[in-house]
Design a protein around this motif. Structure first.
Motif, PDB file in Angstrom:
ATOM      1  N   ARG A  66      -8.359  -0.395   3.446  1.00 34.49           N
ATOM      2  CA  ARG A  66      -7.530   0.748   3.072  1.00 34.49           C
ATOM      3  C   ARG A  66      -6.176   0.576   3.756  1.00 34.49           C
ATOM      4  NH1 ARG A  66     -10.886   5.194   1.462  1.00 34.49           N
ATOM      5  NH2 ARG A  66      -9.324   6.673   2.197  1.00 34.49           N
TER       6      ARG A  66
ATOM      7  N   SER B 187      -4.184   5.677  -5.044  1.00 33.11           N
ATOM      8  CA  SER B 187      -5.287   4.903  -4.487  1.00 33.11           C
ATOM      9  C   SER B 187      -4.997   4.623  -3.013  1.00 33.11           C
ATOM     10  CB  SER B 187      -5.455   3.584  -5.246  1.00 33.11           C
ATOM     11  OG  SER B 187      -6.492   2.813  -4.669  1.00 33.11           O
ATOM     12  N   SER B 188      -6.035   4.299  -2.264  1.00 30.65           N
ATOM     13  CA  SER B 188      -5.864   4.036  -0.835  1.00 30.65           C
ATOM     14  C   SER B 188      -5.659   2.554  -0.544  1.00 30.65           C
ATOM     15  CB  SER B 188      -7.084   4.545  -0.063  1.00 30.65           C
ATOM     16  OG  SER B 188      -8.250   3.856  -0.477  1.00 30.65           O
ATOM     17  N   THR B 189      -5.576   1.743  -1.580  1.00 27.08           N
ATOM     18  CA  THR B 189      -5.444   0.311  -1.369  1.00 27.08           C
ATOM     19  C   THR B 189      -4.344  -0.266  -2.254  1.00 27.08           C
ATOM     20  OG1 THR B 189      -6.687  -1.767  -1.215  1.00 27.08           O
ATOM     21  CG2 THR B 189      -7.175  -0.338  -3.094  1.00 27.08           C
TER      22      THR B 189
ATOM     23  N   CYS C  40      -3.536  -3.937   6.910  1.00 29.83           N
ATOM     24  CA  CYS C  40      -4.902  -3.583   7.284  1.00 29.83           C
ATOM     25  C   CYS C  40      -5.420  -4.456   8.423  1.00 29.83           C
ATOM     26  CB  CYS C  40      -5.810  -3.709   6.055  1.00 29.83           C
ATOM     27  SG  CYS C  40      -5.533  -5.217   5.099  1.00 29.83           S
TER      28      CYS C  40
ATOM     29  N   ILE D 279     -13.013  -2.266  -4.974  1.00 26.49           N
ATOM     30  CA  ILE D 279     -12.692  -1.413  -3.833  1.00 26.49           C
ATOM     31  C   ILE D 279     -13.985  -0.764  -3.346  1.00 26.49           C
ATOM     32  CG2 ILE D 279     -10.401  -0.925  -4.790  1.00 26.49           C
ATOM     33  CD1 ILE D 279     -11.452   1.939  -5.366  1.00 26.49           C
TER      34      ILE D 279
ATOM     35  N   GLY E  58     -10.990   6.887  -6.326  1.00 31.44           N
ATOM     36  CA  GLY E  58     -10.559   5.618  -5.763  1.00 31.44           C
ATOM     37  C   GLY E  58      -9.428   4.971  -6.538  1.00 31.44           C
TER      38      GLY E  58
END
Length: 436
Positions: free
Chosen positions: A22, A55-57, A144, A376, A417
């Motif tokens: 993430r 999204s977190s990515t 990350c 993910i 997500g």
């Protein structure tokens, strides 16, 4: 020595498959979205009402893919300037598209799927949403792990994005008004507070205000055409940033804006002409026909680029009905004036009822290019999402790449997500081990 293109592609694909980290810093995103007191509470509102907007990515693409996207967009806008191309595009457009007052059209969006043959253009959009939201998202990312420090753009690069966006609108003003002072802008959409991307309207309002431009957000019904001027709540409107999906301004509630545009009384961007020349889906037919492009004078280089990046597209007609139905599993069907994947269908999902409706409407059939995948973790469960790449551009130059991750037949913001995600370009000289 740089790895060959296939190796670079596999590096990006490996990261999309195996990197589950993430990278979104929520506190930093809040700072970006709420950069002035009037924007306070935006993050909380988005979290509550639009939980799948971000999204977190991130999504990874190769440097080669980035270069191909850039070349495709520049090529399309060169081809769209050819007289023969413009004649065919404008001949089927509304009268409002015949006016050329100078502006090119702000906030263009080119959407791509990635294939083994490289990026494939799915559609072109005027008034593409999400640009400022994705600027905030890009500035809220953090590496990350140490091994991924190379992946994130420098703060200097990210800090130039908002300035470039304002400069785009300033350029549109100058193309129509020259050195005349620019004082006001209204961001216009139907029921703007109800739009899914309504938070972005506030970000644009703030951006204009920061540069000394009086800015407001309005429904088109609030605009008044009076004595040769477009008015909004007693203010003369110099420019309209147009987010309407009535691309030719034919609805009754858009009449004041249409009249002001036709009278050259307001700088409208994007405008009907930009839609006719670029975003009408029938343009994909021309862009995928080598012989037609040759007849119009497109260079061999440009024709080669388009043949490799624009899937073959055909107009749906009753005469072709049997042929297209038989080939439907390899096709994607889209309305010529569609937007946001509305009424768009994968051929293998078609029913006879829907097919009848398509034949009674104006549709194109495009060779199907399935979207790529991004693995993910959602609540600790590995989940395979689809994604497309949106290139925001102006004057044929890419400003920002962003991804939209989703499940289902077409892009949406309903997937846990999923949502907007920054695009990280894997440089050719960067060693990638496949994990992070």
């Amino acid at each position: 020595m740089n790895p060959n293109p296939a190796t670079v592609r596999s590096c990006a694909e490996t990261l999309n498959r195996d990197c589950f980290c993430r990278t979104l810093n929520l506190a930093r995103l809040r700072e970006q979205l709420e950069s002035e007191p009037s924007l306070k509470g935006m993050m909380a509102n988005i979290t509550q009402t639009r939980p799948n907007l971000f999204s977190s990515t991130v999504v990874f693409i190769s440097q080669e893919v980035q270069q191909q996207i850039t070349a495709t967009i520049a090529t399309i806008e060169r081809v769209a300037a050819l007289p023969g191309y413009q004649v065919q595009a404008l001949s089927r457009a509304d009268a409002s598209a015949q006016h050329d007052f100078g502006p090119l059209g702000a906030c263009m969006g080119y959407d791509f799927h990635l294939s083994s043959e490289g990026p494939q253009l799915i559609e072109i959009n005027t008034n593409a949403g999400g640009l400022l939201l994705n600027v905030a998202l890009a500035r809220a990312q953090e590496a990350c792990c140490d091994e991924m420090d190379w992946a994130f753009p420098s703060s200097a690069r990210r800090d130039t994005l908002k300035k470039n966006i304002f400069d785009m609108f300033a350029a549109e003003w100058q193309l129509q008004r020259g050195a005349t002072p620019w004082r006001s802008v209204v961001i216009v959409d139907d029921a703007p507070l109800d739009q899914y991307l309504a938070p972005e309207f506030e970000l644009f309002r703030q951006l204009f205000s920061q540069h000394g431009i009086q800015a407001a957000i309005a429904d088109p019904s609030e605009l008044i055409w009076q004595n040769g001027r477009l008015m909004h709540r007693g203010m003369t409107v110099d420019m309209v940033y147009n987010r309407l999906t009535d691309f030719y301004l034919t609805e009754p509630s858009h009449l004041a804006l249409r009249r002001a545009h036709e009278a050259n009384a307001v700088v409208l961007t994007p405008h009907p002409r930009a839609h006719a020349l670029l975003a009408d889906k029938r343009n994909l037919i021309a862009l995928s026909q080598n012989e037609l492009l040759l007849a119009w004078g497109a260079s061999a280089t440009d024709r080669k680029i388009l043949s490799g990046s624009v899937p073959v597209t055909r107009l749906v007609t009753p005469e072709r009905a049997d042929e297209l139905w038989a080939q439907r599993r390899q096709l994607f069907f889209k309305p010529v004036a569609g937007y946001g994947a509305k009424a768009a269908y994968r051929g293998d999902k078609l029913t006879r009822r829907v097919w009848t409706e398509i034949l009674e409407s104006d549709f194109v059939a495009q060779a199907l290019v399935p979207p790529s995948g991004r693995m993910i973790e959602v609540d600790g469960v590995q989940t395979d999402l689809k994604f497309d790449i949106r290139a925001y551009s102006y004057a044929g130059q890419v400003q920002l790449l962003a991804a939209r991750m989703y499940t289902g037949q077409t892009t949406n913001f309903r997937t846990q997500g999923g949502g907007f995600a920054p695009v990280i370009v894997v440089p050719s000289a960067t060693p990638v081990t496949g994990t992070c």
